[in-house]
Design an enzyme around this catalytic site. Structure first.
Site, short mmCIF file in Angstrom:
data_model
loop_
_atom_site.label_atom_id
_atom_site.label_comp_id
_atom_site.label_asym_id
_atom_site.label_seq_id
_atom_site.Cartn_x
_atom_site.Cartn_y
_atom_site.Cartn_z
N TYR A 54 5.44 -24.11 -28.38
CA TYR A 54 6.50 -23.98 -27.33
C TYR A 54 7.56 -25.02 -27.65
O TYR A 54 7.12 -26.22 -27.55
CB TYR A 54 5.56 -24.21 -26.30
CG TYR A 54 4.57 -23.20 -25.80
CD1 TYR A 54 4.61 -21.90 -26.40
CD2 TYR A 54 3.58 -23.35 -24.80
CE1 TYR A 54 3.63 -21.07 -26.31
CE2 TYR A 54 2.74 -22.28 -24.76
CZ TYR A 54 2.63 -21.28 -25.15
OH TYR A 54 1.84 -20.20 -24.89
N HIS A 122 -3.88 -19.07 -31.29
CA HIS A 122 -2.73 -18.48 -30.82
C HIS A 122 -2.85 -17.14 -30.96
O HIS A 122 -2.56 -16.26 -30.14
CB HIS A 122 -1.53 -19.12 -31.03
CG HIS A 122 -0.48 -19.36 -29.88
ND1 HIS A 122 0.38 -20.01 -29.76
CD2 HIS A 122 -0.33 -18.16 -28.76
CE1 HIS A 122 1.29 -19.82 -28.45
NE2 HIS A 122 0.88 -18.83 -27.99
N SER A 201 0.98 -15.02 -17.98
CA SER A 201 1.91 -14.28 -17.44
C SER A 201 1.35 -13.35 -16.24
O SER A 201 1.62 -12.28 -16.21
CB SER A 201 2.60 -13.41 -18.61
OG SER A 201 3.45 -13.87 -19.20
N ARG A 205 6.06 -12.57 -15.88
CA ARG A 205 7.08 -13.39 -16.44
C ARG A 205 8.17 -13.28 -15.42
O ARG A 205 9.39 -13.25 -15.39
CB ARG A 205 7.91 -12.85 -17.66
CG ARG A 205 6.63 -12.69 -18.88
CD ARG A 205 7.42 -12.26 -20.35
NE ARG A 205 6.25 -12.38 -21.16
CZ ARG A 205 5.25 -11.58 -21.21
NH1 ARG A 205 5.27 -9.98 -20.41
NH2 ARG A 205 4.40 -11.49 -22.15
N GLY A 206 7.67 -13.49 -14.13
CA GLY A 206 8.46 -13.61 -12.78
C GLY A 206 8.66 -12.21 -12.16
O GLY A 206 9.28 -12.17 -11.17
N GLY A 210 9.52 -10.15 -7.58
CA GLY A 210 10.82 -9.47 -7.05
C GLY A 210 12.07 -10.44 -7.11
O GLY A 210 13.24 -10.03 -6.27
#
Length: 325
Positions: A54, A122, A201, A205-206, A210
């Protein structure tokens, strides 16, 4: 703070994913991220998730700054195995014992710690002998450099094989209302071997909040080439987000809180790790711990989002490398 068991210790029932503080979701702000990290710890969050990939080490270095003075208060999970080139989404997987040892030393330096609490592979290279990979991780445990080991995105069979070699404390997999893959055996295998399922997630991922406008994603946001966020898939998936919003409104909570609360009902061995770099989103997510869902709620929510509902793959072909290893 409600807690759950991880590697024999109590950790917060919700962790904090730190990836977005360094890249993938548009421009980052270290000062803002450090304030959010501090607020999370002050509110009782004790599990923080990062990886050497990251920000090409930036995320671990950022966590190292946060950890100064708080080491005994929190637990850090980090990862190795995804080797990337700066400026590119391209990656390869390296699980060789020599690489694992070198990656661990580099992570220890960036984090500024003597021991990593939870060290994940990972991704697993299907051509690398699992016995060698787990053996190298077991060696790090014996050396006191790692307290517990974990695997990411593995099949139930791989988890059972690995746990027969050395205890596996956690499996990290994508798990949410639009990605229910772990229910196809991984959740059960985790129960069998005594591992936690750390759900990354958990808010899609959001998308499940909404609040994501796929037409205005910021520069550098990897969702702009994620199949679920583009073209006809985005339009189809908008109906999923709308359904989450409606179900949440009927229960007096936000869509994010509903999605997280539902995950928390999937077993005491499930720990969602929603990511955010903003304090207001952190507070909203933690509010999920106060949302009570009864059996009827849980059944209705699960029925509304059956496995395979989401349109599009989880990642681009490059990102799919090493999934379900």
């Amino acid at each position: 703070m409600k807690t759950r068991k991880l590697a024999g210790e109590d950790v917060s029932a919700l962790g904090l994913g730190c990836m977005g503080m360094s890249e993938f979701y548009g421009p980052s702000d270290d000062a803002e991220s450090l304030r959010t990290l501090a607020r999370a710890a002050d509110l009782g969050v004790t599990l923080f998730d990062t990886a050497d990939a990251y920000g090409f080490g930036h995320n671990e270095t950022l966590l190292g700054r946060f950890l100064a003075g708080r080491r005994g208060q929190v637990r850090i999970a980090t990862k190795f195995g995804l080797v990337r080139k700066p400026g590119s989404y391209e990656r390869r997987i390296d699980n060789s014992p020599a690489y694992i040892r070198a990656a661990c030393e580099a992570s220890l330096r960036r984090l500024g710690v003597e021991t990593i609490d939870l060290y994940y592979a990972h991704r697993l290279d299907p051509l690398a002998p699992l016995e060698e990979t787990i053996g190298a991780l077991a060696g790090l445990v014996r050396a006191g450099k790692v307290r517990a080991i974990g695997l990411c995105e593995v099949t139930p069979a791989t988890l059972r094989r690995a746990a027969a070699i050395h205890p596996v404390a956690a499996v990290q997999s994508e798990y949410s209302l639009w990605t229910r893959d772990p229910e196809e055996g991984v959740l059960q295998a985790c129960r069998e071997v005594g591992a936690v399922l750390c759900a990354y997630s958990p808010l899609g991922r959001g998308f499940l909040t909404g609040k994501v406008d796929t037409s205005t994603l910021p520069p550098g946001d990897f969702r702009s080439f994620n199949p679920r966020f583009t073209g006809d898939n985005a339009a189809a998936n908008a109906r999923i987000a709308a359904a989450v919003t409606a179900l949440a409104a009927a229960r007096g909570c936000t869509p994010a809180q509903l999605a997280l609360a539902w995950l928390l009902t999937q077993g005491e061995h499930v720990i969602p790790i929603p990511g955010t770099r903003r304090q207001e989103r952190l507070l909203e997510n933690l509010g999920a711990l106060d949302v009570t869902l009864g059996p009827q709620d849980i059944a209705e929510i699960a029925a509304a989002f059956p496995p395979g509902l989401a349109a599009g793959e989880r990642y681009s072909p490059e990102g799919m490398k090493g999934l379900n290893a």
